[in-house]
Scaffold this motif. Structure first.
Motif, PDB file in Angstrom:
ATOM      1  N   GLU A 100      81.815 -73.862 -45.554  1.00 26.67           N
ATOM      2  CA  GLU A 100      83.008 -73.443 -46.239  1.00 26.67           C
ATOM      3  C   GLU A 100      83.889 -72.613 -45.194  1.00 26.67           C
ATOM      4  O   GLU A 100      83.441 -71.567 -44.449  1.00 26.67           O
ATOM      5  N   GLU A 101      85.277 -72.860 -45.142  1.00 25.58           N
ATOM      6  CA  GLU A 101      86.190 -72.055 -44.274  1.00 25.58           C
ATOM      7  C   GLU A 101      86.914 -71.343 -45.276  1.00 25.58           C
ATOM      8  O   GLU A 101      87.606 -72.146 -45.939  1.00 25.58           O
ATOM      9  N   LEU A 102      87.196 -70.111 -44.964  1.00 20.46           N
ATOM     10  CA  LEU A 102      88.403 -69.501 -45.862  1.00 20.46           C
ATOM     11  C   LEU A 102      88.684 -68.488 -44.874  1.00 20.46           C
ATOM     12  O   LEU A 102      88.154 -67.482 -44.199  1.00 20.46           O
ATOM     13  N   ALA A 103      90.121 -68.396 -44.962  1.00 20.87           N
ATOM     14  CA  ALA A 103      90.828 -67.584 -44.024  1.00 20.87           C
ATOM     15  C   ALA A 103      90.320 -67.377 -42.661  1.00 20.87           C
ATOM     16  O   ALA A 103      90.327 -66.334 -42.088  1.00 20.87           O
ATOM     17  N   GLY A 104      90.065 -68.700 -42.096  1.00 20.56           N
ATOM     18  CA  GLY A 104      89.716 -68.631 -40.665  1.00 20.56           C
ATOM     19  C   GLY A 104      88.067 -68.299 -40.475  1.00 20.56           C
ATOM     20  O   GLY A 104      87.952 -68.304 -39.357  1.00 20.56           O
ATOM     21  N   ARG A 105      87.539 -67.947 -41.354  1.00 21.55           N
ATOM     22  CA  ARG A 105      85.862 -67.572 -41.277  1.00 21.55           C
ATOM     23  C   ARG A 105      85.096 -68.745 -41.799  1.00 21.55           C
ATOM     24  O   ARG A 105      85.400 -69.057 -42.962  1.00 21.55           O
ATOM     25  N   LEU A 106      84.330 -69.162 -40.963  1.00 21.33           N
ATOM     26  CA  LEU A 106      83.378 -70.081 -41.543  1.00 21.33           C
ATOM     27  C   LEU A 106      82.017 -69.794 -41.781  1.00 21.33           C
ATOM     28  O   LEU A 106      81.338 -68.987 -41.025  1.00 21.33           O
ATOM     29  N   THR A 107      81.691 -70.111 -43.136  1.00 20.09           N
ATOM     30  CA  THR A 107      80.562 -69.863 -43.696  1.00 20.09           C
ATOM     31  C   THR A 107      79.463 -71.038 -43.776  1.00 20.09           C
ATOM     32  O   THR A 107      80.039 -71.981 -44.264  1.00 20.09           O
ATOM     33  N   LEU A 108      78.259 -70.736 -43.380  1.00 17.85           N
ATOM     34  CA  LEU A 108      77.276 -71.733 -43.707  1.00 17.85           C
ATOM     35  C   LEU A 108      76.388 -71.291 -45.002  1.00 17.85           C
ATOM     36  O   LEU A 108      75.826 -70.452 -44.909  1.00 17.85           O
ATOM     37  N   ARG A 109      76.403 -71.793 -46.188  1.00 16.82           N
ATOM     38  CA  ARG A 109      75.797 -71.654 -47.109  1.00 16.82           C
ATOM     39  C   ARG A 109      74.472 -72.562 -47.239  1.00 16.82           C
ATOM     40  O   ARG A 109      74.578 -73.771 -47.195  1.00 16.82           O
ATOM     41  N   GLU A 166      82.808 -68.015 -34.473  1.00 14.78           N
ATOM     42  CA  GLU A 166      82.126 -66.997 -35.176  1.00 14.78           C
ATOM     43  C   GLU A 166      81.540 -67.502 -36.651  1.00 14.78           C
ATOM     44  O   GLU A 166      82.570 -68.144 -37.311  1.00 14.78           O
ATOM     45  N   VAL A 167      80.485 -67.342 -37.084  1.00 17.39           N
ATOM     46  CA  VAL A 167      79.984 -67.934 -38.064  1.00 17.39           C
ATOM     47  C   VAL A 167      79.174 -66.774 -39.150  1.00 17.39           C
ATOM     48  O   VAL A 167      78.589 -66.078 -38.444  1.00 17.39           O
ATOM     49  N   VAL A 168      79.565 -66.857 -40.524  1.00 20.33           N
ATOM     50  CA  VAL A 168      78.762 -66.226 -41.349  1.00 20.33           C
ATOM     51  C   VAL A 168      77.533 -67.136 -41.996  1.00 20.33           C
ATOM     52  O   VAL A 168      77.893 -68.257 -42.328  1.00 20.33           O
ATOM     53  N   VAL A 169      76.098 -66.827 -42.031  1.00 18.00           N
ATOM     54  CA  VAL A 169      75.235 -67.697 -42.566  1.00 18.00           C
ATOM     55  C   VAL A 169      74.866 -67.146 -43.721  1.00 18.00           C
ATOM     56  O   VAL A 169      74.454 -65.726 -43.759  1.00 18.00           O
ATOM     57  N   ASP A 170      74.783 -67.717 -44.709  1.00 15.66           N
ATOM     58  CA  ASP A 170      74.758 -66.998 -46.073  1.00 15.66           C
ATOM     59  C   ASP A 170      73.384 -67.495 -46.744  1.00 15.66           C
ATOM     60  O   ASP A 170      73.100 -68.811 -46.962  1.00 15.66           O
ATOM     61  N   PHE A 171      72.322 -66.638 -46.887  1.00 16.64           N
ATOM     62  CA  PHE A 171      70.911 -66.932 -47.155  1.00 16.64           C
ATOM     63  C   PHE A 171      70.644 -66.794 -48.625  1.00 16.64           C
ATOM     64  O   PHE A 171      69.680 -67.009 -49.236  1.00 16.64           O
ATOM     65  N   THR A 172      71.806 -66.298 -49.578  1.00 12.23           N
ATOM     66  CA  THR A 172      71.693 -66.005 -50.741  1.00 12.23           C
ATOM     67  C   THR A 172      71.010 -66.837 -51.806  1.00 12.23           C
ATOM     68  O   THR A 172      70.349 -66.561 -52.535  1.00 12.23           O
ATOM     69  N   HIS A 173      71.144 -68.248 -51.590  1.00 12.68           N
ATOM     70  CA  HIS A 173      70.867 -69.033 -52.614  1.00 12.68           C
ATOM     71  C   HIS A 173      69.453 -69.895 -52.084  1.00 12.68           C
ATOM     72  O   HIS A 173      69.274 -70.841 -52.641  1.00 12.68           O
TER      73      HIS A 173
END
Length: 107
Positions: A9-18, A42-49
């Motif tokens: 998912e890319e929002l406001a130039g930030r890429l997130t891997l959920r 630059e990546v955010v890795v989301d472990f929440t789910h």
């Protein structure tokens, strides 16, 4: 056999891997491949789910992540410590809900 699903998912130039499903030694290899395909972004890795996060995944991921600009979201305190034991600063973002094992939820 449980697997891992990785949604980009890319929002406001930030890429997130959920991540959803199970993260273990085998599926951590899948995550490593996804991160390599992204190059130096630059990546955010989301472990929440995640339903399950096994410690073996930390060892598999640590070498590749130490060379990248990665932030983590949704890590439980235990897994934050595991990454630090391997010498990786987690750069954790404030999660909406941290990952908990079923035993911690029931306690």
């Amino acid at each position: 056999m449980a697997g891992l699903e990785i949604q980009q998912e890319e929002l406001a130039g930030r890429l997130t891997l959920r991540l959803t499903g199970t993260l273990d030694g085998r599926t951590a290899m899948q995550l490593r491949s996804s991160l390599k395909e992204l190059g130096t972004r630059e990546v955010v890795v989301d472990f929440t789910h995640l339903r399950e996060f096994r410690d073996s995944a930390v060892g598999v991921l640590t070498n590749d992540l130490s060379e990248r600009k990665v932030q983590f979201r949704g890590l439980a305190g235990h897994h934050e410590r595991m990454f630090r034991y391997f010498g990786l600063t987690t750069g954790t973002l404030s999660p909406a809900r941290a990952y908990y094992t079923p035993e911690e939820v029931l306690a």
